[in-house]
Design an enzyme around this catalytic site. Structure first.
Site, PDB file in Angstrom:
ATOM      1  N   GLY A 288       0.894  -1.163   0.000  1.00  0.00           N
ATOM      2  CA  GLY A 288       0.000   0.000   0.000  1.00  0.00           C
ATOM      3  C   GLY A 288       0.923   1.199   0.000  1.00  0.00           C
ATOM      4  N   ASP A 289       0.587   2.231  -0.758  1.00  0.00           N
ATOM      5  CA  ASP A 289       1.585   3.278  -1.015  1.00  0.00           C
ATOM      6  C   ASP A 289       2.257   3.831   0.247  1.00  0.00           C
ATOM      7  OD1 ASP A 289      -0.735   4.679  -0.273  1.00  0.00           O
ATOM      8  OD2 ASP A 289      -0.295   6.364  -1.602  1.00  0.00           O
ATOM      9  N   THR A 290       1.462   4.119   1.278  1.00  0.00           N
ATOM     10  CA  THR A 290       2.062   4.707   2.491  1.00  0.00           C
ATOM     11  C   THR A 290       2.897   3.690   3.261  1.00  0.00           C
ATOM     12  OG1 THR A 290      -0.123   4.344   3.466  1.00  0.00           O
ATOM     13  CG2 THR A 290       0.456   6.626   2.868  1.00  0.00           C
TER      14      THR A 290
ATOM     15  N   TYR B  94      -5.592  -5.864  -3.544  1.00  0.00           N
ATOM     16  CA  TYR B  94      -5.417  -5.376  -4.914  1.00  0.00           C
ATOM     17  C   TYR B  94      -4.541  -6.335  -5.696  1.00  0.00           C
ATOM     18  CZ  TYR B  94      -0.654  -3.319  -4.293  1.00  0.00           C
ATOM     19  OH  TYR B  94       0.686  -3.113  -4.078  1.00  0.00           O
TER      20      TYR B  94
ATOM     21  N   ASN C 161      -0.134  11.187  -5.089  1.00  0.00           N
ATOM     22  CA  ASN C 161      -0.342   9.822  -5.621  1.00  0.00           C
ATOM     23  C   ASN C 161      -1.761   9.616  -6.157  1.00  0.00           C
ATOM     24  OD1 ASN C 161       0.898   7.455  -6.289  1.00  0.00           O
ATOM     25  ND2 ASN C 161       0.660   6.474  -4.285  1.00  0.00           N
TER      26      ASN C 161
ATOM     27  N   ARG D 271      -4.946   8.468  -7.815  1.00  0.00           N
ATOM     28  CA  ARG D 271      -5.561   7.279  -8.395  1.00  0.00           C
ATOM     29  C   ARG D 271      -6.994   7.656  -8.771  1.00  0.00           C
ATOM     30  NH1 ARG D 271      -1.097   6.157  -8.362  1.00  0.00           N
ATOM     31  NH2 ARG D 271       0.045   4.546  -7.207  1.00  0.00           N
TER      32      ARG D 271
ATOM     33  N   LYS E 131       8.514  14.131  -9.063  1.00  0.00           N
ATOM     34  CA  LYS E 131       9.057  12.902  -9.642  1.00  0.00           C
ATOM     35  C   LYS E 131       8.616  12.822 -11.101  1.00  0.00           C
ATOM     36  CE  LYS E 131       6.985  11.201  -6.117  1.00  0.00           C
ATOM     37  NZ  LYS E 131       6.187  10.257  -5.284  1.00  0.00           N
TER      38      LYS E 131
ATOM     39  N   ALA F 258       7.480   2.352  -7.330  1.00  0.00           N
ATOM     40  CA  ALA F 258       8.667   3.152  -7.686  1.00  0.00           C
ATOM     41  C   ALA F 258       8.630   4.499  -6.966  1.00  0.00           C
ATOM     42  CB  ALA F 258       8.727   3.346  -9.196  1.00  0.00           C
TER      43      ALA F 258
ATOM     44  N   ASP G 299       6.878   5.406  -4.377  1.00  0.00           N
ATOM     45  CA  ASP G 299       6.883   5.256  -2.909  1.00  0.00           C
ATOM     46  C   ASP G 299       8.295   4.996  -2.386  1.00  0.00           C
ATOM     47  OD1 ASP G 299       4.137   5.284  -3.344  1.00  0.00           O
ATOM     48  OD2 ASP G 299       4.003   3.094  -3.327  1.00  0.00           O
TER      49      ASP G 299
HETATM   50  O1  LIG Z   1      -2.979   1.893  -5.267  1.00  0.00           O
HETATM   51  C1  LIG Z   1      -2.910   1.718  -4.061  1.00  0.00           C
HETATM   52  O2  LIG Z   1      -3.736   2.119  -3.242  1.00  0.00           O
HETATM   53  C2  LIG Z   1      -1.736   1.038  -3.528  1.00  0.00           C
HETATM   54  O3  LIG Z   1      -1.347   1.371  -2.464  1.00  0.00           O
HETATM   55  C3  LIG Z   1      -1.100  -0.017  -4.371  1.00  0.00           C
HETATM   56  C4  LIG Z   1       0.348   0.204  -4.663  1.00  0.00           C
HETATM   57  O4  LIG Z   1       1.155  -0.432  -3.699  1.00  0.00           O
HETATM   58  C5  LIG Z   1       0.698   1.660  -4.767  1.00  0.00           C
HETATM   59  O5  LIG Z   1      -0.287   2.312  -5.550  1.00  0.00           O
HETATM   60  C6  LIG Z   1       2.013   1.900  -5.392  1.00  0.00           C
HETATM   61  O6  LIG Z   1       2.224   3.316  -5.363  1.00  0.00           O
END
Ligand SMILES: O=C(O)C(=O)C[C@H](O)[C@H](O)CO
Length: 300
Positions: free
Chosen positions: A27-29, A86, A163, A165, A223, A254, A256
């Protein structure tokens, strides 16, 4: 000294062989906390703050964290929900994600502002991401941004990686609105140019950098997938050249890993150029590995 990262970690499925999938935790964090742990000196405590369930899959999280030197003091429990899941699919090394996380325990992490404040107390660095915000209710987002702003006012290094999404936000408008508000509470902002271009319409990394610098952050590092980096630090703009590119196996994590290594250097007072170089070195290793996390034993 305490480095705290707050967000959602999930079970991670990465393709192993045909119908066989490898199950990890990421998970990203958490990924950022992981690479910060690998890079920080031992006297730093690294903790991960989230909410998990009381079930068997959730029970893997504290064991996994403790086995890898990440503190569990900021973990909280939900009585009925469980953790999210995921899966990573790859096309020429570039990853995309499928999520099963709509009702995860972590979505409640800011429902109790007092518990959230208690989690954050005493940290020298607090890191959150746009994913942490996206999974919360509007009142949870308000509470998290408020707690971050309070910490920043008390001298904590508060970090935001937007980040972005798109699948996790109600609309691009909502993402722009909440991320801009969260940026105002962050002293360090670590955006990725491709995400920002798609969501905010930035035409260049310079535009992304200037937009976040205008929110009052001391440090902004944009980045750019290994290409040249644009940064703003202590009132000045800086440009860093592109590094030699590597052929990626899986780009998951990458950004993270860049964050974790770079923040470890910034938190220990190293110069910006060294922090960026450490971030790049870590990210170049991670993209040659499947899944977000390189085993800790291979890092330290
Ligand atoms: O997308 C997410 O919520 C995630 O945490 C999955 C991946 O580990 C993350 O996106 C990578 O940055």
């Amino acid at each position: 000294m305490r480095f705290l990262s707050v967000g959602e970690c999930m079970l991670e499925l990465s393709e192993a062989d045909g119908d066989l999938w490898h199950m990890g935790i990421a998970g990203d964090t958490l990924n950022t906390a992981w690479y910060a742990r690998a890079q920080l000196p031992a006297q730093w405590q690294v903790e991960y703050g989230t909410v998990i369930g009381r079930d068997r899959f959730s029970a893997r999280i504290p064991v996994f964290l403790e086995d890898n030197g990440i503190g569990t003091g900021a973990l909280r429990f939900h009585e009925t929900r469980t953790i999210g899941l995921y899966a990573i699919t790859l096309a020429a090394g570039e990853r995309s994600f499928t999520y099963w996380r709509e009702n995860s325990a972590a979505r409640t992490l800011a429902d109790d502002p007092q518990a959230l404040a208690a989690t954050m107390a005493g940290a020298a660095v607090i890191h959150i991401s746009g994913i942490t915000l996206a999974i919360l209710s509007p009142s949870g987002r308000e509470a998290l941004i408020g707690a971050l702003a309070q910490a920043r006012a008390e001298g904590v290094m508060t970090v935001l990686d937007p980040n972005i999404r798109p699948k996790l936000w109600e609309s691009p408008h909502s993402a722009r609105d909440w991320l801009t508000r969260a940026a105002g509470a962050a002293s360090v902002i670590l955006p990725s140019f491709d995400d920002e271009a798609a969501c905010f319409g930035d035409r260049t990394p310079e535009e992304t950098c200037a937009r976040y610098a205008a929110s009052g952050a001391r440090t902004v590092i944009v980045k750019n997938g290994g290409a040249g980096i644009m940064a703003h630090h202590a009132g000045e703009d800086h440009r860093f050249d592109a590094l030699e590119q590597v052929e990626p196996v899986d780009t998951t994590g990458a950004g993270d890993s860049f964050n974790g290594a770079c923040l470890a250097e910034l938190a220990t007072g190293r110069p910006l150029a060294r922090a960026i170089a450490a971030g790049h070195d870590m990210a170049r290793r991670v993209v040659r590995h499947r899944g977000a996390l390189i085993p800790m034993a291979d890092l330290v």
